[in-house]
Design an enzyme around this catalytic site. Structure first.
Site, PDB file in Angstrom:
ATOM      1  N   HIS A  22       0.847  -1.201   0.000  1.00  0.00           N
ATOM      2  CA  HIS A  22       0.000   0.000   0.000  1.00  0.00           C
ATOM      3  C   HIS A  22       0.883   1.251   0.000  1.00  0.00           C
ATOM      4  O   HIS A  22       0.674   2.167  -0.813  1.00  0.00           O
ATOM      5  CB  HIS A  22      -0.908  -0.006   1.229  1.00  0.00           C
ATOM      6  CG  HIS A  22      -1.753   1.226   1.363  1.00  0.00           C
ATOM      7  ND1 HIS A  22      -3.039   1.307   0.885  1.00  0.00           N
ATOM      8  CD2 HIS A  22      -1.484   2.442   1.913  1.00  0.00           C
ATOM      9  CE1 HIS A  22      -3.531   2.510   1.125  1.00  0.00           C
ATOM     10  NE2 HIS A  22      -2.602   3.222   1.755  1.00  0.00           N
ATOM     11  N   GLU A  23       1.848   1.270   0.896  1.00  0.00           N
ATOM     12  CA  GLU A  23       2.738   2.438   0.973  1.00  0.00           C
ATOM     13  C   GLU A  23       3.616   2.538  -0.269  1.00  0.00           C
ATOM     14  O   GLU A  23       3.931   3.638  -0.730  1.00  0.00           O
ATOM     15  CB  GLU A  23       3.605   2.358   2.235  1.00  0.00           C
ATOM     16  CG  GLU A  23       2.820   2.399   3.526  1.00  0.00           C
ATOM     17  CD  GLU A  23       1.951   3.643   3.649  1.00  0.00           C
ATOM     18  OE1 GLU A  23       2.351   4.712   3.140  1.00  0.00           O
ATOM     19  OE2 GLU A  23       0.863   3.552   4.249  1.00  0.00           O
ATOM     20  N   HIS A  26       2.005   4.527  -2.972  1.00  0.00           N
ATOM     21  CA  HIS A  26       2.243   5.972  -2.844  1.00  0.00           C
ATOM     22  C   HIS A  26       3.661   6.324  -3.290  1.00  0.00           C
ATOM     23  O   HIS A  26       3.887   7.322  -3.998  1.00  0.00           O
ATOM     24  CB  HIS A  26       2.062   6.415  -1.385  1.00  0.00           C
ATOM     25  CG  HIS A  26       0.677   6.252  -0.857  1.00  0.00           C
ATOM     26  ND1 HIS A  26      -0.424   6.818  -1.468  1.00  0.00           N
ATOM     27  CD2 HIS A  26       0.207   5.613   0.245  1.00  0.00           C
ATOM     28  CE1 HIS A  26      -1.513   6.518  -0.771  1.00  0.00           C
ATOM     29  NE2 HIS A  26      -1.162   5.787   0.270  1.00  0.00           N
TER      30      HIS A  26
END
Length: 404
Positions: A22-23, A26
């Site tokens: 998820h990170e 980004h």
């Protein structure tokens, strides 16, 4: 026990990898658009490991149940080195900011899809085209009374269904002209017709016809132990076949996409019901029965993962991991800070505000002042930590048990 512990550890690691990806969603989108990523950490709390590579510090913290990707200038209130100003996120085009803020959500959706695809081509996923039409398995006599919770009176004969000519394999489409979606719906309809004549619409080998049968009037025990009069016809259901289907590499793509849509829809429904389930979670801490559909923490999910591995149910293990990715994606879209959806909402607000300012002949209003959102951010963060803590406690003292 060893298999159970292995499953717990593996699912916990799966959660950690999910958060890391998820990170990374980004991180990679920020790098693509020339933004500076200052830190990329998995976990919260004290730092266990940190190492600088290029302009980014990568690290692991003691509690690996979260993570963060520190992008320079994510808000106009961030402290910036002068040389980093041209790469500040808040100065980038609005659409690039939304893509970066959505990067984690997009990554979770991709991971969830890939996990389900792997299950679809290896062991199989629920078949969306399975025939769930109510189908008769057996017909039998109908006991007149119920003696106890597990015992019925004796009976003889073929029962109302058998007397009416209903056979194994017959599909029941309607009762008294009312379409029936399941065998349970048929049972409930028959229960309301003691002593009456019911017309069942039957499909047998492609031919449709109606059958009239006399519903037996019988007594059964209610939940409080009292006797009630209900209807019965004496037939059992045939479970559907091909509930799960294994797909080839090509056809598996479409099937997985279809099942992914179903899972995302179910996850959205669960997310909407989330607030209403919190009181039940709190009650379970003090001894109330735990709803199997109540929210779970990392602790509870890892425990269920252990049970799946203990029973060699690897397909269920992987589907639960996919479901976790979909939940994380949708949850982060909630338009409240500090969630990704809250930051996306601010960017959209800026764009709409500047549109109307332009109509009035005014210049753009500039970056939003995040200090005004600080009370909301702190309140939401505190609420999330409180709810998370309560769910963890419930998962320890009264865990969800799928297998007794």
């Amino acid at each position: 026990m060893a298999a159970y512990l292995l499953g717990v550890v593996l699912f916990f690691l799966g959660i950690a990898v999910t958060i890391a990806l998820h990170e990374w969603g980004h991180f990679i989108t920020a790098r693509i658009f020339g933004m500076k990523v200052r830190r990329f950490f998995i976990g919260f709390g004290p730092t266990v490991f940190a190492k600088r590579r290029g302009e980014t510090v990568y690290g692991l913290k003691a509690i690996p149940v979260g993570g963060f990707c520190d992008i320079a200038g994510m808000t106009a209130q961030d402290e910036l080195d002068p040389e980093d100003l041209p790469r500040a996120m808040y100065l980038k085009p609005w659409w690039q900011r939304i893509i970066v803020l959505s990067g984690g959500v997009i990554m979770n959706l991709i991971v969830g899809f890939l996990v389900l695809y792997g299950v679809a081509v290896s062991s199989g996923i629920p078949n969306p085209d399975v025939d769930t039409t109510a189908t008769v398995d057996t017909v039998q006599c109908v006991p007149e009374t119920q003696i106890s919770a597990t015992e019925l009176s004796s009976c003889v004969g073929s029962g109302p269904a058998g007397d009416a000519g209903i056979e194994h394999g017959d599909k029941i489409l309607a009762v008294n002209g009312q379409e029936m979606a399941s065998f349970t719906a048929i049972r409930d309809a028959i229960l309301e017709l003691p002593g009456e004549t019911a017309t069942l619409t039957i499909e047998r080998e492609g031919t449709l016809f109606d059958v009239d049968l006399q519903v037996a009037s019988v007594t059964r025990l209610a939940s409080d132990g009292s006797e009630i009069t209900v209807g019965a016809v004496g037939m059992s259901s045939l479970p559907p076949t091909d509930v799960y289907k294994k797909y080839g590499p090509i056809e598996g793509v479409g099937a997985t996409a279809r099942f992914t849509g179903d899972m995302i829809s179910a996850t959205w429904d669960g997310l909407k019901a989330f607030p209403a389930k919190i009181p039940g979670v709190v009650a379970s801490i003090f001894g109330a029965e735990r709803d199997v559909e109540s929210p779970m923490s990392v602790v509870g999910a890892s425990r269920i993962g252990g049970e799946f591995v203990e029973r060699s149910m690897w397909d269920m293990f992987m589907m639960m991991l996919a479901s976790l990715n979909f939940f994380l994606a949708l949850f982060n879209l909630v338009p409240l800070p500090p969630l990704d959806g809250g930051h996306i909402a601010v960017v959209i607000y800026e764009k709409i505000r500047d549109f109307f300012r332009k109509l009035r002949g005014k210049p753009a209003g500039g970056p939003a002042d995040y200090t005004k959102l600080m009370p909301v951010t702190v309140a939401v963060a505190a609420l999330l930590m409180t709810v998370g803590g309560l769910v963890i406690v419930a998962d320890v003292v009264n865990p969800i048990r799928l297998f007794g």
